[in-house]
Design a protein around this motif. Structure first.
Motif, short mmCIF file in Angstrom:
data_model
loop_
_atom_site.label_atom_id
_atom_site.label_comp_id
_atom_site.label_asym_id
_atom_site.label_seq_id
_atom_site.Cartn_x
_atom_site.Cartn_y
_atom_site.Cartn_z
N ASP A 56 18.91 -52.05 -7.60
CA ASP A 56 18.51 -50.62 -8.30
C ASP A 56 17.03 -50.71 -8.64
N LEU A 57 16.38 -51.54 -7.94
CA LEU A 57 14.82 -51.98 -7.90
C LEU A 57 14.29 -52.36 -9.19
N SER A 58 14.85 -52.95 -9.82
CA SER A 58 14.39 -53.65 -10.98
C SER A 58 13.47 -54.88 -10.65
N THR A 59 12.78 -55.10 -11.28
CA THR A 59 11.74 -55.99 -10.69
C THR A 59 11.53 -57.24 -12.01
N ASN A 60 11.31 -58.54 -11.53
CA ASN A 60 10.83 -59.35 -12.36
C ASN A 60 9.65 -60.51 -11.84
N TYR A 61 8.54 -60.53 -12.43
CA TYR A 61 7.56 -61.39 -11.98
C TYR A 61 7.04 -62.81 -12.72
N ALA A 62 6.62 -63.79 -12.12
CA ALA A 62 6.02 -64.80 -12.79
C ALA A 62 4.86 -64.31 -13.66
N ASP A 63 4.80 -64.96 -14.77
CA ASP A 63 3.65 -64.40 -15.66
C ASP A 63 2.18 -64.57 -14.79
N SER A 64 2.17 -65.54 -13.99
CA SER A 64 0.85 -66.17 -13.19
C SER A 64 0.30 -64.86 -12.16
N VAL A 65 1.56 -64.14 -11.82
CA VAL A 65 1.04 -63.05 -10.93
C VAL A 65 1.30 -61.58 -11.42
N LYS A 66 1.70 -61.12 -12.73
CA LYS A 66 1.82 -60.22 -13.11
C LYS A 66 0.75 -59.39 -12.89
N PHE A 69 0.53 -58.80 -7.99
CA PHE A 69 1.65 -58.82 -7.06
C PHE A 69 2.55 -57.80 -7.23
N THR A 70 3.07 -57.35 -6.34
CA THR A 70 4.14 -56.32 -6.14
C THR A 70 5.01 -56.43 -5.10
N ILE A 71 6.00 -56.49 -5.69
CA ILE A 71 7.37 -56.71 -4.88
C ILE A 71 8.23 -55.56 -4.46
N SER A 72 8.51 -55.17 -3.51
CA SER A 72 9.33 -53.92 -2.94
C SER A 72 10.25 -54.19 -1.99
N ARG A 73 11.11 -53.17 -1.49
CA ARG A 73 12.22 -53.38 -0.56
C ARG A 73 12.32 -52.29 0.16
N ALA A 74 12.69 -52.28 1.50
CA ALA A 74 12.69 -51.21 2.32
C ALA A 74 14.23 -51.33 2.94
N ASN A 75 15.00 -50.73 2.27
CA ASN A 75 16.55 -51.01 2.86
C ASN A 75 16.71 -50.46 4.33
N GLY A 76 15.96 -49.37 4.69
CA GLY A 76 16.25 -48.91 5.90
C GLY A 76 15.53 -49.88 7.03
N LYS A 77 14.70 -50.59 6.54
CA LYS A 77 14.07 -51.62 7.61
C LYS A 77 14.56 -53.07 7.37
N ASN A 78 15.56 -53.18 6.27
CA ASN A 78 16.09 -54.52 6.21
C ASN A 78 14.93 -55.52 5.70
N THR A 79 13.78 -54.94 5.02
CA THR A 79 12.76 -55.64 4.87
C THR A 79 12.50 -55.96 3.22
N VAL A 80 11.83 -57.01 2.94
CA VAL A 80 11.36 -56.90 1.48
C VAL A 80 9.83 -57.44 1.62
N TYR A 81 8.90 -56.83 0.71
CA TYR A 81 7.57 -56.99 0.97
C TYR A 81 6.85 -57.68 -0.28
N LEU A 82 5.81 -58.31 -0.18
CA LEU A 82 5.29 -58.91 -1.46
C LEU A 82 3.63 -58.47 -1.24
N GLN A 83 3.39 -57.51 -1.97
CA GLN A 83 1.83 -57.25 -1.69
C GLN A 83 0.88 -57.97 -2.86
N MET A 84 0.18 -58.83 -2.39
CA MET A 84 -0.65 -60.00 -3.19
C MET A 84 -2.09 -59.42 -3.24
N ASN A 85 -2.47 -59.13 -4.48
CA ASN A 85 -3.86 -58.48 -4.62
C ASN A 85 -4.78 -59.49 -5.51
N ASN A 86 -5.80 -59.64 -5.50
CA ASN A 86 -6.81 -60.26 -6.36
C ASN A 86 -6.31 -61.74 -6.25
#
Length: 116
Positions: A56-66, A69-86
């Protein structure tokens, strides 16, 4: 069974960005929770939860990356992503994709090295 293949790791300078991808071998629509963990050098017995996302797209992050970082999922591509900035040197680790589908499944890991 579920096979997971991570990609997107590499060497980056502090402050830079990377996007990790985890491709699953089956439709992930029915997989509730998908997550990224990491294992830092010298901490082979410690695998830290970085971020997770549910169906249902609820997310949870470690305090150190809040906020970085951004986690997302593309069900149509069967893929989960982790965008890591800074990125910071302390983000250096092997990053693993994890899903639970009747049992735990792990990818082979992708190395991220952040230079100062």
């Amino acid at each position: 069974q579920v096979q997971l293949v991570e990609s997107g790791g590499g060497l980056v300078q502090a402050g830079g960005s990377l996007r990790l991808s985890c491709a699953a071998s089956r439709n992930i629509f029915s997989i509730n929770r998908m997550a990224w963990y990491r294992q830092a050098p010298g901490k082979e017995r410690e695998r830290e939860l970085v971020a997770s996302i549910t169906s249902d797209l609820s997310t949870n992050y470690a305090d150190s990356v809040k906020g970085r970082f951004t986690i997302s999922r593309a069900n149509g591509k069967n893929t989960v992503y982790l965008q890591m900035n800074n990125l910071k040197p302390e983000d250096t680790a092997v990053y693993y994709c994890n899903v639970y589908f009747l049992q735990d499944y792990w990818g082979q890991g992708t190395q991220v090295i952040v230079s100062s």
